[in-house]
Design an enzyme around this catalytic site. Structure first.
Site, mmCIF file in Angstrom:
data_model
loop_
_atom_site.group_PDB
_atom_site.id
_atom_site.type_symbol
_atom_site.label_atom_id
_atom_site.label_comp_id
_atom_site.label_asym_id
_atom_site.label_seq_id
_atom_site.Cartn_x
_atom_site.Cartn_y
_atom_site.Cartn_z
ATOM 1 N N SER A 1 0.853 -1.176 0.000
ATOM 2 C CA SER A 1 0.000 0.000 0.000
ATOM 3 C C SER A 1 0.889 1.226 0.000
ATOM 4 C CB SER A 1 -0.886 0.044 1.247
ATOM 5 O OG SER A 1 -1.889 -0.931 1.196
ATOM 6 N N GLU B 1 -2.564 19.262 -0.901
ATOM 7 C CA GLU B 1 -3.846 19.418 -1.589
ATOM 8 C C GLU B 1 -4.807 18.257 -1.316
ATOM 9 O OE1 GLU B 1 -0.896 19.322 -2.990
ATOM 10 O OE2 GLU B 1 -0.516 21.432 -3.457
ATOM 11 N N SER B 2 -4.564 17.427 -0.369
ATOM 12 C CA SER B 2 -5.403 16.331 0.124
ATOM 13 C C SER B 2 -4.643 15.011 0.161
ATOM 14 C CB SER B 2 -6.757 16.230 -0.563
ATOM 15 O OG SER B 2 -7.536 17.369 -0.231
ATOM 16 N N HIS C 1 -3.509 0.660 -3.286
ATOM 17 C CA HIS C 1 -3.346 -0.659 -2.710
ATOM 18 C C HIS C 1 -3.145 -1.629 -3.865
ATOM 19 C CE1 HIS C 1 -4.664 1.206 0.976
ATOM 20 N NE2 HIS C 1 -5.724 1.682 0.339
ATOM 21 N N CYS D 1 -7.522 19.286 -3.882
ATOM 22 C CA CYS D 1 -8.260 20.539 -3.923
ATOM 23 C C CYS D 1 -7.310 21.573 -4.500
ATOM 24 C CB CYS D 1 -8.746 20.923 -2.537
ATOM 25 S SG CYS D 1 -7.410 21.048 -1.367
#
Lengths: 518, 518
Positions: free
Chosen positions: A444, A451-452, A457, A472
């Site tokens: 993973s 920005e987020s 996975h 964002c």
């Protein structure tokens, strides 16, 4: 009562007061007098706090300055009341048990005595330390103690060594041993560069000097090339991270590379050490293998306070012996290590001075002005101010991608790089990346972006990768998805894009099926 | 060619092979023969990997076992080809530059010579080391070198000291100096408890012994009480964290408390050091102030391999001198330090043995069975083996939630706890959690789960939180979403659930709108 009131008054924790008292008692003679400079060097409290505590102890009648004119001695002396406070804080007088043979470094440099004897005269000829560059040279013994430690760790003989700044002429000491395979010095000060180059020429040493401001990106041919780097960074939060991370960027990938840096508790609080240690462990595949006694002594001191009109008698007398000292840190890379990207420092970052700096402490003492706390560094913050403005269009864009029959999902090799590049290509900012392998297979990755986020996975046994990119601001999540598609090379893909955070309700629209990226 | 093939063959990184070769060359005489035990003590590679590398070097003709019957000598010797490999890996022969006065510890224990001379006969009388308890006693010099280091740091004189386990009788050494204010020993072995108690009684020492299995909660009156703790933990990931975190739980709150622990690179890889260092820094307000040279020598060795029928000639001969050694770590608490909760260890956690343990390495050698990698601890991991089985139904379930008008989205206070609890309530396993605050407002959290991930982004100024929970296996993502809804208390919510990784194509179904959880 008095005592507890004192702790409150100073604003320092009782642990800092205890540290100062411990240093006084450790360096005190029978009359309980101690040299204020040595106390400063051994208290493990930032210099400004130390001065503050010494002054308050004096105001309270716990400490005396025997020479109150500051004309002849830098002594401070505990009063009876001061002794009582030490007892209350359970600070006992201790003997100095530092090993006299190795000064606490744990290593001897006797095998390098030829190099040492050639080095001594060089140190005398070096251009004087320049405070503009936060300089201050190590004593010759300290240079060779560092060298011995590095040698013992296998980081000198036949190794490629980078010195990021070299006030101390460690490069010359290393070169004089004839042991390293390659030595490169990156140094901002043209006088030092010239000096090191001239000596190298005269003595025919294997050494290359690059005059360069390390706040800017280093020459590309140095990247991912070295076995070992050494730096004596400035001790602001940004300063240390800049120098150490640039050093890391120049190390070859993989395990067993080493980085060395000297840091003090004189211009850096334990809180700063904590921020540095956490940041380095969280952001790079490395481990702290060695944190030495502060055996490195600097020939600093005489320059201090000159031209500054201070009312602190013990320190009007210049130090009689080196007092400023630093611990030598060693980090070693893990197999998973990938050199980070080099970067230009933010020109607005103050790299050399903060409230814990020596110069700042003097200035405060001269002006009587209170200092501001250490500034929190830019990279721990972020300009997310625009976020609110985007509420109208949805705050974020979320792309969900499914990659099937991937040609390159077998292992996580190269994934961190691919993610870094993908994030960069979308002009987004990677704050934290965590790639984890599972047993017996699968991995993973989750990345926190300014920005987020990005998550993926992988089920290598099925050739399947689940990817989510949520951004964002201006950053384009599709661009990141496309880049990672190039990395995994799936034969089949599906995507949906979901606007997130549309103002008010009814926010979750029908998913939009995207065209498959070319 | 040969060489690169060798690296590939061993499965070890070339850095581990280089470490082994470096240790051989460091301890080799002129004939390039070195004592295999000393090589094991100095290679900085887990013992099992070391044996593996030595055997493979031998199979490839790079290393010889001069006494192939294993009757008289534990020597290993590099062949010409082995020397060539060392050169290729740029491993040079180095001299030992460890300070002979202090054995690399940096401190002298001469001021404690009275205590030292009383201690020597005690060490001879102590009950023999018991491998059930992972014991193995330090040499007397090593005990006093630790003591000197602790003393120099101000952690002995007039301090309250806890020893969590005391095979080494450090408690007696400390008590014999007469310096500490209080010494408490918590020890599982009744024989040792009795011995220490008897000596303390006879010599009228200030010392209290509690016979207790530290895997269980410690007596409540020890909590948050001490200035200093010392432990020599077992070196599984869980074992070290258990002992060190119990030590931390017993320290008084605030700054300037110290914890000491010895760890090796013989039974712990650098990866483990990294996990430990990261875990401790992330979970407790402390800083690493000291990581020593591995100066602590153990009288281990003779017990090893006895009764085990191994085919590894150099180690059939017992070691002639102590070879097993550990580094001494010191952590110091920050002002913000609050002692963590004490806890009972999970009875299913194996605290003493993993694939990097000495005993395990011997057992493997005896059985010829390949070892499994170090078990990644429960809290870092998960049985992801079921993953593939679930491919039929979709590998994962992804819930997307939008929380609007949240009553409790102002700050990230309590969020980490809420996430931890939510994850636990869904019987999922949190591997890594990163909560990041943005400037001037807003925060994100991303969590890597053994079962995939959780991410959330909060816009407090808008009362909006974007939450994603992606799980595979049995863990129920909706449960996590529900728990976090309780934390944020949104007045309006929306959800969709997307199966991820449905076998083959056509995987992305219409999203299913979930009922709003009650």
């Amino acid at each position: 009562m008095e005592m507890t009131a004192l702790s409150r008054l100073t604003g320092a924790g009782s642990d800092d007061i205890a540290r100062v008292l411990r240093a006084i008692l450790e360096y005190a003679d029978e009359t309980l007098s101690a040299d204020a400079w040595q106390v400063a060097g051994h208290a493990n409290v930032p210099f400004a706090d130390l001065l503050d505590i010494l002054q308050k102890l004096r105001e309270r009648g716990l400490l005396e300055f025997p020479d109150s004119s500051g004309a002849s001695t830098s002594e401070v002396r505990l009063t009876k009341q001061g002794e009582a406070l030490a007892r209350e804080l359970r600070v006992a007088r201790t003997e100095n048990v530092t090993c006299q043979t190795c000064a606490g470094s744990g290593f001897e440099f006797e095998p390098f005595h030829d190099a040492y004897h050639q080095f001594i005269p060089l140190l005398a000829q070096r251009p004087p330390a320049e405070s503009t560059y936060d300089q201050g040279a190590l004593t010759a013994d300290s240079v060779f103690r560092r060298l011995a430690l590095m040698y013992a760790k296998g980081d000198v003989a036949d190794q490629r060594i980078l010195l990021l700044g070299d006030d101390d002429l460690l490069s010359l000491a290393l070169a004089l041993t004839g042991l390293p395979r390659e030595i490169v010095v990156v140094e901002i000060d043209p006088r030092l560069c010239e000096f090191i180059e001239r000596v190298a020429r005269e003595k025919n040493l294997n050494l290359r000097v690059i005059q360069h401001d390390a706040r800017e990106k280093l020459p590309a041919d140095l990247r991912a090339h070295f076995d070992t780097f050494v730096t004596d960074p400035s001790e602001t939060i940004q300063g240390l991270l800049l120098f150490v991370e640039k050093g890391l960027a120049m190390l070859a990938p993989g395990g067993g590379r080493a980085g060395y840096f000297g840091i003090t508790l004189i211009e850096a609080s334990m809180l700063k050490w904590n921020v540095w240690e956490r940041h380095l462990l969280q952001n790079h595949a490395l481990v702290f293998t060695h944190i030495s006694e502060p055996f490195s002594l600097y020939a600093k001191g005489n320059e201090l306070g000159s031209g500054v009109n201070i009312n602190f008698p013990p320190m009007l007398v210049p130090p009689r012996a080196p007092w400023y000292r630093s611990s030598f840190f060693r980090v070693e890379t893990l197999k998973e290590f990938v050199p980070p990207a080099d970067y230009d420092s933010n020109p607005h970052d103050e790299l050399y001075q903060d409230a814990e700096s020596l110069d700042e402490a003097w200035a405060v003492l001269a002006s009587g002005q209170a200092q501001s706390p250490i500034p929190v560094p830019e990279e721990f913050l972020n300009a997310s101010a625009q976020r609110a403005a985007q509420a109208q269009n949805g705050l974020g864009r979320h792309v969900i991608a499914e990659f099937w029959n991937c040609e390159n999902a077998q292992s996580e090799n190269g994934l961190a790089d691919a993610i870094e590049q993908a994030v960069r290509s979308a002009r987004a900012t990677l704050l934290d990346l965590n790639v984890r392998r599972f047993y017996p297979q699968g991995y993973s990755a989750i990345a926190l972006l300014a920005e987020s986020h990005l998550s993926l996975h992988a089920w290598p046994e099925l050739g399947y990768v689940a990817l989510d990119v949520f951004t964002c601001g201006d950053a384009d999540p599709q661009k990141i998805v496309q880049q990672l598609e190039k990395h995994f090379r799936p034969r089949n893909t599906e995507y949906i894009k979901i606007p997130r955070g549309r103002v008010r309700m009814g926010l979750l629209p029908e998913p939009i099926t995207l065209p498959v990226p070319v």
